[in-house]
Design a protein around this motif. Structure first.
Motif, PDB file in Angstrom:
ATOM      1  N   GLY A  95       0.967  -1.048  -0.151  1.00  0.00           N
ATOM      2  CA  GLY A  95      -0.206   0.019  -0.017  1.00  0.00           C
ATOM      3  C   GLY A  95       0.872   1.312  -0.098  1.00  0.00           C
ATOM      4  O   GLY A  95       0.568   2.357  -0.610  1.00  0.00           O
ATOM      5  N   ALA A  99       0.996   4.162  -2.649  1.00  0.00           N
ATOM      6  CA  ALA A  99       0.782   5.532  -2.385  1.00  0.00           C
ATOM      7  C   ALA A  99       1.861   6.394  -2.661  1.00  0.00           C
ATOM      8  O   ALA A  99       1.530   7.433  -3.202  1.00  0.00           O
ATOM      9  N   GLU A 175      -4.092   9.427   8.223  1.00  0.00           N
ATOM     10  CA  GLU A 175      -4.335   8.821   7.168  1.00  0.00           C
ATOM     11  C   GLU A 175      -3.788   9.953   5.796  1.00  0.00           C
ATOM     12  O   GLU A 175      -3.820  11.193   6.351  1.00  0.00           O
ATOM     13  N   ILE A 271      -5.907   0.114  -1.553  1.00  0.00           N
ATOM     14  CA  ILE A 271      -5.521   1.503  -1.694  1.00  0.00           C
ATOM     15  C   ILE A 271      -5.862   2.177  -3.152  1.00  0.00           C
ATOM     16  O   ILE A 271      -6.329   3.476  -2.946  1.00  0.00           O
ATOM     17  N   HIS A 275     -10.183   2.434  -1.249  1.00  0.00           N
ATOM     18  CA  HIS A 275     -10.061   3.625  -0.132  1.00  0.00           C
ATOM     19  C   HIS A 275      -9.477   4.898  -1.107  1.00  0.00           C
ATOM     20  O   HIS A 275      -9.703   6.096  -0.791  1.00  0.00           O
ATOM     21  N   LEU A 278      -3.881   6.432   1.402  1.00  0.00           N
ATOM     22  CA  LEU A 278      -3.310   5.507   2.344  1.00  0.00           C
ATOM     23  C   LEU A 278      -3.784   5.502   3.703  1.00  0.00           C
ATOM     24  O   LEU A 278      -3.879   6.637   4.332  1.00  0.00           O
TER      25      LEU A 278
END
Lengths: 365, 323
Positions: A95, A99, A175, A271, A275, A278
């Motif tokens: 992830g 990111a 985050e 990721i 979402h 991250l």
């Protein structure tokens, strides 16, 4: 696996898992009954919540995507005689790889971000697994121990980075900011929109197709290539492998790296797809469930896909169950999921001798 | 069967005033509503609303991060007078779902989401922690006080910084020991590890320990009781857990935030925007009740009360590490 000789393949791959599954459901039903709820209604909610309407199916497939990746990761390593239980950490670090590109290089054109982020994610996952692989191959440190330790190192590293370095200022949660649209995987909703089909909003995204492709490629790799052959020989008998001119150390490290890259793809799904930023602890135990998925799927890519679908349905249906029936708490859902894992994974040999005997008698008669 | 329910939910959401008749909804975070701490405070607030109005509320406890958005959307879709998300981890999920349902009211606790239909309630935990830090330093005989945090994230450091400053303010020579339980969300529900860390601090001479660690704290309080040391609770008033060794609790009135959001939504006085509750608003504070009255001397209480007033008046500024 010589113990399977006494029964036909369909019994091994279909009948036995079905019996185990049925028994798990019966026991779950008894548990539901014991807390004073209607087991039939619970089962109906579970099934309808998992596959009853488009949004439910999308969520089931989204969870299944994660389980296919982590299940394949465990299965592939298993063929080399390695028990990779570090999928959680490998996906977590992957992830980070995703990111890094999606956050800091998002000025690049879309195709480069797309390929770059997936590649870096896989590379990070691979690297995180290759180190325990190297330690196993060269130093004899057991991967079961080292991979699980690497999960903790990954968690510490990621929490540090997210709380101190990559965190979006002024936000309560550790985050990063959201990725820009061109740095994400297209959602199923968007993709179906291109061909004029309206779909509900869900985290299901392009990674689902990557999971199917990965399952196919893993099959080809293990059973249709020289490397896959070497991998299986090392898994069966290291001495024989060495005698046949295969370098076990190299094979082990490569197997772990590929396994880690597969687990890393789960990080890509979460990721870059679901979402689109991250966040802390996004792996949510999917890496560990991958072990059960691989066990239930008999370490075969097709089996892994089917088991992943079942687990995806259980996750999604379970959430609906906790939602609809107040007496069934989330802990109850975990109990039901646990029973299924127990019967399909841990106790998978319980009925094998009986059924094998039955088939043997049938053959003799 | 699904469609009429959906249509009804939409009709209710659109007809603003009718929304007052629909029940509120609350979503608890991973710790669970019976963590005796943060989530339980939210649960208490919701229960109080239920008891006073007779209106039941919808609820959901999530098990993994992927469920957040889905659960909030489910609650919103069913029609709720207000959807309350407990915990900073729901920030992104609220941001997404609130945009999809512009006519539904949302309240988020512990994070600020800047949208016209979201009410954000945050707490100035550092102010309350300052006071219990003073209580710890003034009670300690060894001059060593401890802190056990949950997951090592900014909000927990906010508790720590306030605690440390309070302890040093009360007694500049005091030594403050700090441990975080872990780097995964499990760190908020690991009483065994909490007890271990507390014992480790006791071995180093600590005799008052403050736990800001959700359900992990219960292990810390038990260890303190077993060793005959003092512990300080967090979020809910936890003084009753072990009367005699629970020095006090740093209460964070999540219950009030939840209760108020529900009653306001019912009365039609709910307003979006950000609210930060500190000592002044009595959103945070130090719990004094029959269980711990005997443990704190009048002199100690007086000094703490002076500091409380000084913080409210702006004469003392407690560092907020999240700013």
């Amino acid at each position: 696996m010589s113990s399977r000789g006494d029964m036909p393949a369909w019994a091994d791959y279909v009948l036995l898992p079905l019996i185990n599954l049925l028994l798990a459901f019966v026991l779950s039903g008894l548990v539901v009954l014991a807390i004073g709820e209607d087991p039939v209604r619970a089962m109906r909610i579970l099934v309808e919540g998992a596959i009853g309407y488009p949004e439910a199916i999308a969520f089931t497939l989204y969870y299944a995507t994660n389980f296919i990746f982590t299940g394949l990761a465990v299965a592939l390593a298993f063929h080399a005689g390695l028990f990779n239980i570090g999928g959680e950490g490998q996906a977590y670090v992957a992830g980070l790889g995703v990111a890094l590109i999606c956050l800091y290089l998002d000025f690049l054109p879309w195709p480069i971000i797309f390929v770059g982020a997936i590649a870096l994610g896989m590379a990070f996952g691979a690297a995180w697994a290759a180190v325990p692989g190297w330690l196993q191959a060269k130093r004899g440190s057991h991967v079961v121990i080292t991979t699980i330790m690497f999960n903790f190192i990954a968690a510490a590293l990621m929490t540090y980075l997210l709380s101190n370095v990559m965190l979006e200022p002024g936000r309560g949660a550790p985050e990063t900011r959201r990725f820009i649209a061109s740095a994400t995987l297209p959602s199923m909703q968007t993709m179906l929109g291109w061909i004029g089909i309206e779909a509900p909003r869900s985290p299901l995204n392009f990674a689902f197709f990557m999971a199917i492709a990965a399952a196919f490629l893993v099959y080809v790799y293990i059973w249709r290539t020289r490397w896959g052959y070497a991998l299986r020989v090392v898994g069966q008998n290291e001495q024989a492998a060495r005698y046949a001119g295969i370098d076990p150390a190299k094979t082990i490290i490569v197997a772990m790296a590929i396994s880690g890259a597969l687990a890393g793809l789960m990080g890509v799904n979460e990721i870059m797809g679901a979402h689109q930023r991250l966040l802390v602890a996004f792996t949510g135990g999917f890496g560990f469930v991958g072990i059960a998925v691989a066990l239930m799927g008999r370490n075969h890519p097709l089996g892994v896909c089917l088991a992943a679908l079942l687990f995806g349905a259980l996750y999604q249906g379970g959430a609906e169950l906790a939602f609809e029936m107040r007496a069934i708490s989330r802990e109850m859902v975990v109990v039901i999921q646990g029973l299924i894992i127990l019967f399909c994974g841990a106790l998978e040999n319980m009925f094998r001798p009986w059924i094998a005997t039955l088939f043997a008698r049938h053959k003799a008669a | 069967m699904k469609t009429p329910v959906l249509a009804a939910a939409f009709a209710l959401a659109i007809a603003g005033s009718a929304a007052a008749q629909t029940p509120p909804a609350v979503m608890f975070d991973i710790g669970g509503k019976f963590d005796r701490s943060f989530n339980q405070a939210a649960y208490d607030g919701a229960e109080r609303f239920k008891k006073e109005t007779g209106v039941t509320y919808n609820e959901f406890e999530i098990t993994n991060t992927a469920e957040r958005e889905q659960a909030i959307r489910n609650l919103a879709r069913r029609g709720a007078s207000v959807v309350i998300a407990v915990g900073f981890n729901n920030h992104a999920a609220i941001e997404t779902v609130a945009k999809e349902f512009p006519n539904v009211k949302f309240t988020i606790i512990d994070s600020v989401v800047d949208l016209p239909n979201v009410q954000s309630v945050t707490f100035r935990e550092h102010e309350g922690s300052f006071l219990v830090g003073m209580a710890a330093a003034l009670t300690s005989k060894t001059g060593k006080v401890g802190f056990v945090g949950g997951m090592d994230v900014p909000i927990i450091r906010k508790f720590y910084k306030g605690y440390e400053e309070g302890a040093k303010y009360a007694k500049s020579s005091v030594e403050v020991f700090m441990n975080m339980t872990g780097t995964t969300p499990t760190a908020f529900r690991d009483p065994t590890r909490g007890a271990e860390l507390a014992r480790g601090q006791f071995d180093r001479g600590v005799d008052v320990v403050f736990a800001a660690a959700g359900a992990t704290g219960t292990g810390v309080y038990q260890a303190a009781k077993d060793a005959g040391k003092f512990a300080i609770g967090v979020d809910s008033n936890q003084n009753h857990l072990h009367p005699g060794t629970m020095l006090t609790s740093m209460v964070k009135r999540v219950d009030i935030a939840v209760y108020e959001a529900m009653t306001q939504a019912r009365a039609g006085t709910w307003k979006p925007g950000a609210r930060a509750l500190g000592l002044k608003e009595e959103g945070v504070g130090m719990a004094i009740d029959d269980n711990n009255k005997a443990l704190l001397s009048a002199d100690v209480l007086k000094r703490i009360d002076e500091a409380r007033q000084a913080i409210i008046d702006g004469k003392i500024t407690v560092t907020d590490v999240m700013r």
